[in-house]
Write a protein that holds these residues in place. Structure first.
Motif, PDB file in Angstrom:
ATOM      1  N   HIS A 110      22.303  -7.200  18.599  1.00  0.00           N
ATOM      2  CA  HIS A 110      23.269  -6.679  17.434  1.00  0.00           C
ATOM      3  C   HIS A 110      23.621  -5.543  17.871  1.00  0.00           C
ATOM      4  CE1 HIS A 110      24.628  -5.928  13.130  1.00  0.00           C
ATOM      5  NE2 HIS A 110      24.595  -4.808  13.513  1.00  0.00           N
ATOM      6  N   THR A 111      23.110  -4.456  18.793  1.00  0.00           N
ATOM      7  CA  THR A 111      23.686  -3.622  19.588  1.00  0.00           C
ATOM      8  C   THR A 111      24.621  -3.911  20.468  1.00  0.00           C
ATOM      9  OG1 THR A 111      21.410  -2.270  19.311  1.00  0.00           O
ATOM     10  CG2 THR A 111      22.802  -1.427  20.853  1.00  0.00           C
ATOM     11  N   ARG A 112      24.458  -4.997  21.175  1.00  0.00           N
ATOM     12  CA  ARG A 112      25.272  -5.287  22.165  1.00  0.00           C
ATOM     13  C   ARG A 112      26.769  -5.651  21.612  1.00  0.00           C
ATOM     14  NH1 ARG A 112      23.494  -3.342  26.057  1.00  0.00           N
ATOM     15  NH2 ARG A 112      22.002  -3.992  27.497  1.00  0.00           N
ATOM     16  N   SER A 113      26.590  -6.378  20.245  1.00  0.00           N
ATOM     17  CA  SER A 113      27.733  -6.883  19.373  1.00  0.00           C
ATOM     18  C   SER A 113      28.565  -5.955  18.374  1.00  0.00           C
ATOM     19  CB  SER A 113      27.604  -8.166  18.896  1.00  0.00           C
ATOM     20  OG  SER A 113      26.384  -8.063  17.800  1.00  0.00           O
ATOM     21  N   GLN A 114      27.547  -5.062  17.961  1.00  0.00           N
ATOM     22  CA  GLN A 114      28.049  -4.197  16.912  1.00  0.00           C
ATOM     23  C   GLN A 114      27.618  -3.026  17.126  1.00  0.00           C
ATOM     24  OE1 GLN A 114      28.817  -5.860  12.920  1.00  0.00           O
ATOM     25  NE2 GLN A 114      27.742  -7.703  13.417  1.00  0.00           N
ATOM     26  N   ALA A 115      26.495  -2.492  16.279  1.00  0.00           N
ATOM     27  CA  ALA A 115      25.931  -0.932  16.334  1.00  0.00           C
ATOM     28  C   ALA A 115      24.546  -0.910  15.990  1.00  0.00           C
ATOM     29  CB  ALA A 115      26.899   0.002  15.884  1.00  0.00           C
ATOM     30  N   GLY A 116      23.652  -0.223  16.631  1.00  0.00           N
ATOM     31  CA  GLY A 116      22.184  -0.037  16.518  1.00  0.00           C
ATOM     32  C   GLY A 116      22.054   1.274  16.409  1.00  0.00           C
TER      33      GLY A 116
END
Length: 373
Positions: free
Chosen positions: A48-54
């Protein structure tokens, strides 16, 4: 570590209650109770961090303010980075060094109008403060910012999300800082990232951190993310973890961090361990940190022995595990032979006593996507 230190109660960040409310698995880390993962799990948080935001709670890290007319010059004498040339509101990754050229800590230094803002590792902050008091003396005032929290919003959607709270923040340059107001509160926002992705770090009053974190996690692109994914993200990005990939026994050249030594500092020296480090820059060093890809599916964990075809010891793995974005195991470690540090060099990793084939690869394992606008 003394018995008193091991028996000391664990500290909690200002977001501890929120972590518990969100169902985090909490573990001891650097003297704090920290979330290692949430119910979504490390793999989901990583991707999710790689695709959106963590959203990461990094309030355990040390925040230090240095002030005084000569504080930049005085602090520069402790590190190999060119801080004198650093413009206001710009930041630099640099290293505290001992007299042998070993790394006492790695840190971020941001130039402010009246001094420097430092972010140091949690496990080293007390030692770093003692080192600064000992070495800087009356050259600078040293203020640990214990009343500040630190949040990290990382990923390709980070700028979009943060722009909803801070007008114009998407235009902030990489490795830059801005003093901004969030809900009427003065905060310092920097743009860097320990994940290989675009991202921001927000230093704000501890009393307000939980409220702001709740507002961020309410955004559809944001997922709360723990230390487990933070570790796998930084490993894929080829970034060092202090106490594992770098420590007082490793020099910047051995650690493949020669790029942290500014051109002027290479010419003038004047930093701890300069004679050793400048000699290694000119002549090379036998021991070197490298990226490693196991040829099979079995991950090589920290302390795994690295050997050659004949079983001779070459070094050891300092960080290793499964790389979710890579889709396989990845590792970093030190090898003692220059020939075995070359890209594509064949190695063997002793996994559960059995030699497993592996090879040296160029770092990072995945392309970094820092903001370059």
């Amino acid at each position: 570590m003394t018995l008193a230190e091991t028996a000391a109660p664990l500290k909690r960040t200002p977001l501890y209650a929120l972590h518990r409310e969100l169902g985090a698995k909490v573990v001891p880390f650097a003297g704090y109770e920290m979330p290692v993962q949430y119910p979504s799990g490390i793999l989901a948080e990583h991707l999710h961090t790689r695709s959106q935001a963590g959203l990461f709670d990094v309030s355990h890290m040390g925040q230090i303010r240095l002030a005084g007319a000569d504080c930049v010059t005085a602090f520069e004498a402790l590190v190999p980075g060119d801080l004198e040339a650093l413009a206001p509101q710009r930041m630099r990754y640099t290293l505290l060094l001992n007299e042998a050229g070993g790394i006492l800590d790695d840190l971020m230094a941001t130039r402010l109008s009246d001094g420097l803002f430092l972010v140091v590792n949690a496990a080293r902050k007390e030692a770093d403060l003692a080192h600064l008091h000992d070495r800087l003396g009356a050259s600078a005032s040293i203020e640990p910012l214990a009343d500040r929290a630190l949040l990290a919003l990382q990923g390709p959607a980070a700028a979009t999300v943060l722009s909803r709270f801070i007008e114009g923040i998407a235009r902030l340059r990489f490795m830059s800082a801005a003093e901004v107001a969030i809900g009427g509160l003065q905060c310092l926002v920097t743009r860097s990232g320990y994940t290989g992705e675009d991202g921001f770090e927000i230093s704000m009053p501890a009393s307000e951190a939980e409220g702001f974190a709740r507002r961020l996690t309410a955004e559809p692109e944001v997922l709360p993310t723990g230390l487990g994914a933070r570790d796998s993200l930084r490993l894929e990005a080829g970034l060092c973890l202090y106490g594992h990939d770098i420590d007082e026994t490793t020099t910047p050249i051995e650690a493949d961090l020669a790029w942290t030594i500014g051109k002027r500092r290479r010419e003038e020296g004047g930093f701890p361990g300069a004679a050793t480090i400048l000699r290694q820059l000119a002549e090379g060093t036998r021991r070197k940190r490298v990226g490693i890809r196991p040829d099979g599916r079995a991950p090589a964990r920290e302390e795994t022995e690295i050997v050659d075809d004949a079983g001779n010891r070459l070094g050891k793995v300092t960080s290793g595990g499964f790389g979710p974005s890579v889709g396989g195991p990845v590792a970093m470690g030190y090898v003692d032979s220059a020939a075995h540090a070359e890209e594509d060099a064949a190695l063997h990793l002793l996994v559960r006593g059995a030699p497993r084939p592996a090879h040296v690869v160029r770092l990072p394992f995945v392309p970094t996507r820092y903001y370059r606008g």
